[in-house]
Design an enzyme around this catalytic site. Structure first.
Site, PDB file in Angstrom:
ATOM      1  N   CYS A  54       0.692  -1.356  -0.073  1.00 51.78           N
ATOM      2  CA  CYS A  54      -0.018   0.157  -0.185  1.00 51.78           C
ATOM      3  C   CYS A  54       1.017   1.408   0.120  1.00 51.78           C
ATOM      4  O   CYS A  54       1.239   1.171   1.221  1.00 51.78           O
ATOM      5  CB  CYS A  54      -0.822  -0.297   1.505  1.00 51.78           C
ATOM      6  SG  CYS A  54      -2.520   1.204   1.681  1.00 51.78           S
TER       7      CYS A  54
ATOM      8  N   CYS B 106      -1.113   3.783   1.845  1.00 52.26           N
ATOM      9  CA  CYS B 106      -0.545   3.920   3.700  1.00 52.26           C
ATOM     10  C   CYS B 106       1.197   3.563   4.056  1.00 52.26           C
ATOM     11  O   CYS B 106       1.410   4.739   4.880  1.00 52.26           O
ATOM     12  CB  CYS B 106      -0.617   2.464   3.991  1.00 52.26           C
ATOM     13  SG  CYS B 106      -2.440   1.784   3.141  1.00 52.26           S
ATOM     14  N   ASP B 107       1.831   3.690   3.035  1.00 54.63           N
ATOM     15  CA  ASP B 107       4.181   3.731   3.709  1.00 54.63           C
ATOM     16  C   ASP B 107       4.629   4.281   2.540  1.00 54.63           C
ATOM     17  O   ASP B 107       5.568   4.701   3.228  1.00 54.63           O
ATOM     18  CB  ASP B 107       4.065   2.228   3.092  1.00 54.63           C
ATOM     19  CG  ASP B 107       2.736   1.231   5.004  1.00 54.63           C
ATOM     20  OD1 ASP B 107       2.440   1.566   5.900  1.00 54.63           O
ATOM     21  OD2 ASP B 107       3.278  -0.128   4.627  1.00 54.63           O
TER      22      ASP B 107
HETATM   23  C1  FAD Z   1       0.198  -3.244   4.917  1.00 52.83           C
HETATM   24  C2  FAD Z   1      -1.071  -2.757   5.035  1.00 52.83           C
HETATM   25  C3  FAD Z   1      -0.843  -1.472   6.288  1.00 52.83           C
HETATM   26  C4  FAD Z   1      -1.804  -1.165   5.555  1.00 52.83           C
HETATM   27  N1  FAD Z   1      -1.805   0.565   5.917  1.00 52.83           N
HETATM   28  C5  FAD Z   1      -2.481   1.489   6.330  1.00 52.83           C
HETATM   29  C6  FAD Z   1      -2.650   2.599   6.519  1.00 52.83           C
HETATM   30  O1  FAD Z   1      -1.211   3.054   7.389  1.00 52.83           O
HETATM   31  N2  FAD Z   1      -3.517   3.559   6.210  1.00 52.83           N
HETATM   32  C7  FAD Z   1      -4.786   2.809   5.515  1.00 52.83           C
HETATM   33  O2  FAD Z   1      -5.579   4.209   5.761  1.00 52.83           O
HETATM   34  N3  FAD Z   1      -4.736   2.056   5.696  1.00 52.83           N
HETATM   35  C8  FAD Z   1      -3.704   1.098   5.894  1.00 52.83           C
HETATM   36  N4  FAD Z   1      -3.785  -0.533   5.236  1.00 52.83           N
HETATM   37  C9  FAD Z   1      -4.987  -0.569   4.605  1.00 52.83           C
HETATM   38  C10 FAD Z   1      -6.224  -0.688   5.586  1.00 52.83           C
HETATM   39  O3  FAD Z   1      -5.928  -1.655   6.320  1.00 52.83           O
HETATM   40  C11 FAD Z   1      -7.615  -1.455   4.785  1.00 52.83           C
HETATM   41  O4  FAD Z   1      -8.580  -0.137   4.479  1.00 52.83           O
HETATM   42  C12 FAD Z   1      -8.248  -1.387   5.683  1.00 52.83           C
HETATM   43  O5  FAD Z   1      -8.025  -2.729   6.812  1.00 52.83           O
HETATM   44  C13 FAD Z   1      -9.957  -2.286   5.729  1.00 52.83           C
HETATM   45  O6  FAD Z   1     -10.812  -2.764   6.943  1.00 52.83           O
HETATM   46  P1  FAD Z   1     -12.059  -3.651   6.226  1.00 52.83           P
HETATM   47  O7  FAD Z   1     -12.447  -2.940   7.497  1.00 52.83           O
HETATM   48  O8  FAD Z   1     -12.772  -3.439   5.478  1.00 52.83           O
HETATM   49  O9  FAD Z   1     -11.355  -5.417   6.325  1.00 52.83           O
HETATM   50  P2  FAD Z   1      -9.855  -5.809   6.885  1.00 52.83           P
HETATM   51  O10 FAD Z   1      -8.872  -4.764   7.473  1.00 52.83           O
HETATM   52  O11 FAD Z   1      -9.667  -6.361   5.555  1.00 52.83           O
HETATM   53  O12 FAD Z   1     -10.719  -6.986   8.017  1.00 52.83           O
HETATM   54  C14 FAD Z   1     -11.605  -7.957   7.520  1.00 52.83           C
HETATM   55  C15 FAD Z   1     -11.574  -8.588   8.275  1.00 52.83           C
HETATM   56  O13 FAD Z   1     -12.436  -9.573   8.724  1.00 52.83           O
HETATM   57  C16 FAD Z   1     -12.511 -11.249   8.995  1.00 52.83           C
HETATM   58  N5  FAD Z   1     -13.255 -11.775   8.010  1.00 52.83           N
HETATM   59  C17 FAD Z   1     -12.782 -12.509   7.095  1.00 52.83           C
HETATM   60  N6  FAD Z   1     -13.911 -13.645   6.722  1.00 52.83           N
HETATM   61  C18 FAD Z   1     -14.527 -13.689   7.535  1.00 52.83           C
HETATM   62  C19 FAD Z   1     -15.664 -14.406   7.986  1.00 52.83           C
HETATM   63  N7  FAD Z   1     -15.780 -15.773   6.990  1.00 52.83           N
HETATM   64  N8  FAD Z   1     -15.791 -14.250   9.084  1.00 52.83           N
HETATM   65  C20 FAD Z   1     -15.483 -13.736  10.244  1.00 52.83           C
HETATM   66  N9  FAD Z   1     -14.956 -12.808   9.776  1.00 52.83           N
HETATM   67  C21 FAD Z   1     -14.085 -12.720   8.748  1.00 52.83           C
HETATM   68  C22 FAD Z   1     -10.945 -10.899   9.150  1.00 52.83           C
HETATM   69  O14 FAD Z   1     -10.580 -11.322   9.936  1.00 52.83           O
HETATM   70  C23 FAD Z   1     -10.660  -9.824   8.376  1.00 52.83           C
HETATM   71  O15 FAD Z   1      -9.365  -9.550   8.434  1.00 52.83           O
HETATM   72  C24 FAD Z   1      -3.751  -1.250   5.419  1.00 52.83           C
HETATM   73  C25 FAD Z   1      -3.375  -2.899   4.785  1.00 52.83           C
HETATM   74  C26 FAD Z   1      -2.046  -3.340   4.921  1.00 52.83           C
HETATM   75  C27 FAD Z   1      -2.247  -4.743   3.879  1.00 52.83           C
END
Ligand code: FAD
Length: 348
Positions: free
Chosen positions: A168, A171-172
């Site tokens: 990302c 992000c980084d």
């Molecule tokens: C390495 C990295 C660094 C990042 N750094 C940043 C940053 O500095 N700033 C920023 O704004 N964004 C950053 N991002 C992006 C950010 O993390 C994502 O946009 C954000 O986390 C998305 O959130 P979300 O709630 O959609 O779900 P996610 O964070 O994707 O989490 C969803 C979670 O739901 C759970 N899940 C999945 N399937 C199921 C199921 N069937 N049943 C029950 N639970 C389930 C799992 O635990 C999954 O991990 C980064 C991403 C990465 C990979």
């Protein structure tokens, strides 16, 4: 008795939805995912993608400062004792996620540490089944299962995640370790060009490594890459190994030609993957309308409605464009408000 709101997921979208739903007296139940080897390998353990990173510098409300005391104070001892000590200024990804989860729990959210593996949205109340066998009925469901970044699958890549390997740029990219240094972007689509273009603000040179001899990106994006003097295209190559050491993290990459046996090394302080994301929607196949890339389709503009009335989607599972913690949290809030209003309309 059917739940009023069932939330599936555990990233910023899920916890924000839970905070709003709990404060609206909807007594949300969250299935946060299971702690399994598969989830560990896929990067889908509870607490989501942000728990996989170190510093988070762009989530509002956490300017530089020492959070140690606040973390001790706001998180339950049983959680705090297993967390890595707070080392940096501002907030880390795992800290931010624990704080969101705690905030949701403080308002009465119930949390189950298991995956939802099957759903029946064919009639109401909806029925879902968890990996451990639980069957839950719910009047409304918020899907916030996120997406996962695709990686090359190299051991060396895994070793240097958060130490120069990232998926990302937004992000980084601004972190000190990437400034005024050469960087590598892997990929050849529109998002790879976007990442390279963004990183060129900080880097001395951005090498775009692509396995073919032309970009997959749209013409307008490909032209943007060609015209950017800081972007150097490296055609017909794949990354064979990420080079580095314990003190410095990533120091470069070794490339393997896709047209002959030659190899070459590039010096770089970071490697950014831009080879797509996989939304966590396998368990929803055939149950909700999806986009061609298997993201959940939002069916009403500026709302979180899905193709099934009473089922809402929030965060990266429905958003392959912004993919940020704050946007995921924003749509989590929207989904809870959408669910609340829909339930009220149903007299629930
Ligand atoms: C390495 C990295 C660094 C990042 N750094 C940043 C940053 O500095 N700033 C920023 O704004 N964004 C950053 N991002 C992006 C950010 O993390 C994502 O946009 C954000 O986390 C998305 O959130 P979300 O709630 O959609 O779900 P996610 O964070 O994707 O989490 C969803 C979670 O739901 C759970 N899940 C999945 N399937 C199921 C199921 N069937 N049943 C029950 N639970 C389930 C799992 O635990 C999954 O991990 C980064 C991403 C990465 C990979």
């Amino acid at each position: 008795m059917a739940e009023k709101v069932l939330i599936i997921g555990s990233g910023p979208a899920a916890w924000t939805a839970a905070i709003y739903a709990a404060r609206a007296n909807l007594e949300p139940l969250v299935y946060e995912g299971a702690i399994t080897e598969d989830n560990q390998m896929n990067g889908t353990l509870p607490l989501g993608q942000l728990a996989l990173t170190t510093e988070v510098e762009n989530y509002p409300g956490f300017p530089a400062g020492n959070l140690e005391g606040y973390l001790d104070d706001s998180l339950h001892k049983s959680i705090r004792q297993f967390m890595a000590p707070h080392q940096k200024e501002g907030v880390s990804g795992p800290e931010l996620m624990e704080l969101m989860r705690q905030q949701a729990k403080n308002f009465g959210t119930r949390v189950v540490t298991d995956d939802i593996v099957d759903v029946d949205f064919g009639g109401r109340p909806f029925k879902v089944r968890a990996r451990g066998g639980d069957q839950v009925e719910a009047h409304s469901v918020i899907v916030a299962t996120g997406a996962r970044a695709n990686y090359l699958g190299l051991d060396s890549e895994e070793k240097y995640k958060n130490r120069g390997v990232s998926a990302c740029a937004v992000c980084d990219g601004a972190l000190p370790r990437f400034r005024n240094k050469p960087l590598v972007v892997v990929g050849g689509g529109d998002s790879a060009v976007e990442e390279a273009d963004y990183l060129s603000k900080f880097a001395t040179t951005v090498y775009m490594v692509h396995r073919r001899d032309q970009l997959r990106a749209s013409k307008i994006m490909a032209d943007r890459a060609m015209e950017n003097k800081k972007i150097e295209l490296v055609w017909n190559n794949t990354v064979d190994e990420v080079l580095g050491n314990d003190a410095d993290g990533v120091t470069g990459v070794r490339l393997q030609s896709t047209v002959d046996d030659s190899k070459q090394e590039l010096e770089a302080s970071g490697m950014f993957l831009a080879i797509g994301h996989t939304p966590n929607t396998a368990f929803l196949e055939g149950k909700l309308e999806m986009t061609p890339k298997r993201y959940i389709r939002w069916t009403v503009p500026f709302r979180t409605n899905t193709s099934v009335e009473g089922v809402f989607a929030a965060g990266d599972v429905a958003d392959d464009y912004y993919r940020q913690a704050v946007t995921a949290a924003g749509t989590g809030c929207m989904a809870a408000l959408d669910a609340e209003r829909w339930l009220a309309g149903q007299g629930i």
